[in-house]
Design a protein around this motif. Structure first.
Motif: not given
Length: 308
Positions: A197-213
């Motif tokens: 959040r300190k890095l220029g107030n970027p829009t932040i997205y989290t991602m659910i990682p891919p499955p482990l097969m």
């Protein structure tokens, strides 16, 4: 041994500079051992590490910790700067080159109005006390020393390693139930979001990682990746008041069909089962990292999640 030899006169007294050099040698050796968290993965010969992050390797025979990484420079001031924070899946392990990583594919899909930087660090954990914390990698240094418009975070796959799966004891196993958001993974995720959040107030997205097969791949706990993360990451996203929902890479790469995963993992013979085609074909067959086609599918899911 050094002290004993000194006392009997076999070697001269150790100066401060020699002691510092010895300490540095031990530190580098320890770092090198940590860097082998994903040992055995195909290496990028230009960097002498797996994957294709936006880095250069200034040290002959260097490793993940001697990389010098960089933010891709904008061609004009109007380009939107996107940073992709992650592990080997972001770095593009098991792809055939930079343009076939998910950040590389995302750049192609978004076009000239955007500049995408690959900050993937193979083997990295979000956990600060994991076996190879992202916080100590050159990619993190590049992340926090620049400003961004959009940051995408996809970490957790290496955090899911545990002794029961043949890996290091990373996963805390207290990240479910009513206190899930108090567990170390959720706490360190919050710290990462606050730093970003300190890095220029970027829009932040989290991602659910891919499955482990396949169970136990790279010492990873399949239950954590396939059952815990799909609910924990969105909960962390909500707890941190992020403006957009987590991008669901898990379902995008076949996680919704986890009940149909082949017990022995994906093979060329099971390519039509449970999205195995995105992990296993003639180009690459791995139970954790997508192949080129899988990385393209991953990038498409990211683009959709960014609403771009």
């Amino acid at each position: 041994k050094l002290q004993f030899l000194y006392f009997i006169g076999e070697i001269p007294p150790l100066t401060n500079s020699i002691i510092v050099l010895i300490m540095r040698a031990f530190t580098l050796a320890a770092v090198a051992c940590a860097a082998l968290a994903h040992d055995g993965l195909p290496k990028n010969p230009e960097l002498n590490v797996p994957g294709y992050p936006d880095c250069v390797q200034p040290v002959k025979g260097g490793n993940e910790f001697t990389l010098e990484c960089f933010q891709k420079p904008r061609d004009n001031k109007n380009q939107i700067r996107i940073g992709c924070v992650g592990d080997s899946i972001t770095a593009g392990d098991h792809s055939t080159g930079g343009n076939h990583t998910y950040p590389g594919q995302l750049q192609i899909m978004l076009g000239d109005g955007y500049k995408v930087t690959n900050l993937g660090a193979s083997g990295a954990t979000l956990l600060k006390n994991g076996d190879s914390p992202y916080w100590k990698r050159p990619q993190y240094t590049t992340l926090i020393n620049n400003t961004w418009d959009i940051i995408i975070i996809m970490l957790g796959t290496n955090d899911a390693k545990d002794k029961g799966s043949g890996g290091p004891p990373n996963w805390p196993h207290n990240c479910t139930g009513s206190d899930a958001l108090k567990c170390p993974f959720a706490v360190d995720y919050h710290s990462m979001i606050e730093e970003v959040r300190k890095l220029g107030n970027p829009t932040i997205y989290t991602m659910i990682p891919p499955p482990l097969m396949k169970k136990g791949t790279y010492g990873m706990n399949q239950t954590v990746i396939n059952d815990v993360f799909p609910t924990l990451v969105p909960a962390i996203n909500k707890e941190n008041n992020l403006p957009h929902p987590s991008i669901d890479i898990f379902d995008a790469l076949g996680g919704a069909d986890k009940a149909s995963f082949p017990p022995g993992g994906c093979t060329l013979q099971t390519s039509k089962v449970a999205d195995c085609a995105d992990f296993c074909d003639q180009q690459s067959c791995d139970q954790c990292h997508p192949n080129n086609n899988g990385y393209t599918a991953l990038a498409a899911a990211v683009k959709k999640g960014l609403s771009l």
